[in-house]
Design a protein around this motif. Structure first.
Motif, short mmCIF file in Angstrom:
data_model
loop_
_atom_site.label_atom_id
_atom_site.label_comp_id
_atom_site.label_asym_id
_atom_site.label_seq_id
_atom_site.Cartn_x
_atom_site.Cartn_y
_atom_site.Cartn_z
N THR A 259 3.14 6.00 0.00
CA THR A 259 1.93 5.19 -0.18
C THR A 259 2.28 3.72 -0.41
O THR A 259 1.55 2.83 0.04
CB THR A 259 1.09 5.72 -1.36
OG1 THR A 259 1.90 5.80 -2.55
CG2 THR A 259 0.53 7.10 -1.05
N THR A 260 3.40 3.46 -1.06
CA THR A 260 3.84 2.07 -1.24
C THR A 260 4.24 1.47 0.10
O THR A 260 3.95 0.30 0.38
CB THR A 260 5.01 1.99 -2.23
OG1 THR A 260 4.62 2.58 -3.48
CG2 THR A 260 5.44 0.55 -2.47
N ALA A 261 4.89 2.28 0.94
CA ALA A 261 5.30 1.79 2.26
C ALA A 261 4.10 1.46 3.13
O ALA A 261 4.07 0.43 3.81
CB ALA A 261 6.17 2.84 2.95
N VAL A 262 3.08 2.33 3.11
CA VAL A 262 1.88 2.06 3.91
C VAL A 262 1.16 0.82 3.38
O VAL A 262 0.68 -0.02 4.15
CB VAL A 262 0.94 3.28 3.90
CG1 VAL A 262 -0.38 2.94 4.59
CG2 VAL A 262 1.60 4.46 4.61
N GLN A 263 1.09 0.69 2.05
CA GLN A 263 0.48 -0.51 1.46
C GLN A 263 1.24 -1.76 1.88
O GLN A 263 0.64 -2.79 2.20
CB GLN A 263 0.49 -0.39 -0.07
CG GLN A 263 -0.25 -1.50 -0.79
CD GLN A 263 -1.74 -1.25 -0.86
OE1 GLN A 263 -2.18 -0.24 -1.40
NE2 GLN A 263 -2.53 -2.15 -0.30
N THR A 264 2.56 -1.67 1.91
CA THR A 264 3.39 -2.80 2.34
C THR A 264 3.13 -3.11 3.81
O THR A 264 3.04 -4.28 4.20
CB THR A 264 4.88 -2.48 2.13
OG1 THR A 264 5.11 -2.21 0.74
CG2 THR A 264 5.76 -3.64 2.57
N GLY A 265 3.01 -2.07 4.62
CA GLY A 265 2.79 -2.27 6.05
C GLY A 265 1.48 -2.98 6.36
O GLY A 265 1.44 -3.91 7.18
N THR A 266 0.40 -2.57 5.70
CA THR A 266 -0.88 -3.23 5.95
C THR A 266 -0.89 -4.64 5.35
O THR A 266 -1.48 -5.56 5.91
CB THR A 266 -2.05 -2.41 5.38
OG1 THR A 266 -1.82 -2.12 3.99
CG2 THR A 266 -2.21 -1.11 6.15
N ALA A 267 -0.21 -4.82 4.20
CA ALA A 267 -0.13 -6.15 3.60
C ALA A 267 0.71 -7.10 4.46
O ALA A 267 0.49 -8.31 4.45
CB ALA A 267 0.45 -6.06 2.20
N PHE A 268 1.66 -6.54 5.18
CA PHE A 268 2.49 -7.33 6.10
C PHE A 268 1.58 -8.07 7.08
O PHE A 268 1.84 -9.21 7.47
CB PHE A 268 3.44 -6.40 6.85
CG PHE A 268 4.72 -7.04 7.27
CD1 PHE A 268 5.86 -6.91 6.49
CD2 PHE A 268 4.81 -7.77 8.44
CE1 PHE A 268 7.05 -7.51 6.86
CE2 PHE A 268 6.00 -8.36 8.83
CZ PHE A 268 7.13 -8.24 8.03
#
Length: 200
Positions: free
Chosen positions: A16-25
């Motif tokens: 979930t942190t990775a997906v959050q990072t991806g969309t924030a990217f």
């Protein structure tokens, strides 16, 4: 009931942190590309500001909607669909021939980018006991700052060696990859969420 290893909640937190990072990217990356949008797409500073705001406006429009959709369809579908669609939307936006088209496509991208926060929070609520949820959500929320930092670090370098269009394609690819990894590794719990104990 299917047995789930105790360590799996940490896998959930990582995903979930990775997906959050991806969309924030994506959502945080537009600001890092401001100089390139000005020079390469011939945008004014005011137009660049509107472009950055368009994504945030899109997020504001659908944040509540994605919360409801997460309740209806489950966090995995929303995490994966939102991450993939945000990535595809920003890739399409990279081909914008004008400011007006770019603005509309960035708004569309923002509509999808809102998905990761409610879906990721629901995943944490599902897999983590009450006593650890605040900590886990705090860790997941660092994905917003991490995505912004990495975007500021990487996207200008891509733009320098190519152009802003390739930077947006790269950002979209990051979002899609993190969403697909989530699709492969995340599994929804078949057990009720471990709620807080009742106080008498």
């Amino acid at each position: 009931r299917r047995h789930t290893p105790g360590y799996y909640k940490w896998v959930v937190l990582t995903l979930t942190t990775a997906v959050q990072t991806g969309t924030a990217f994506i959502s945080q990356g537009i600001g890092a590309l401001s100089p390139f949008l000005e020079s390469q797409l011939h945008m004014s500073k005011a137009q660049v500001g509107l472009a950055v705001g368009a994504i945030n406006l899109g997020i504001a429009f659908t944040a509540i909607l994605f919360g409801k959709l997460t309740d209806l369809f489950g966090e995995k579908k929303i995490l994966v669909t939102g991450g993939v669609m945000a990535g595809l939307s920003i890739m399409i936006a990279s081909q914008s021939p004008s400011f007006g088209v770019l603005l509309g496509l960035l708004l569309l991208t923002g509509l999808w980018s809102a998905s990761s926060t409610p879906a990721g929070s629901k995943a944490i609520m599902t897999w983590f006991p009450y006593s650890m949820r605040g900590f886990a959500i705090g860790v997941r929320q660092t994905g917003v700052a991490s995505g912004g930092f990495l975007a500021a670090l990487i996207l200008p370098v891509v733009a320098i060696h190519s152009n802003w269009r390739w930077s947006l394609i790269f950002a979209g690819a990051i979002s899609i990859v993190t969403a697909l990894v989530c699709m492969l590794l995340y599994r929804e719990s078949n057990q009720p969420s471990p709620d807080a104990p009742i106080k008498h």
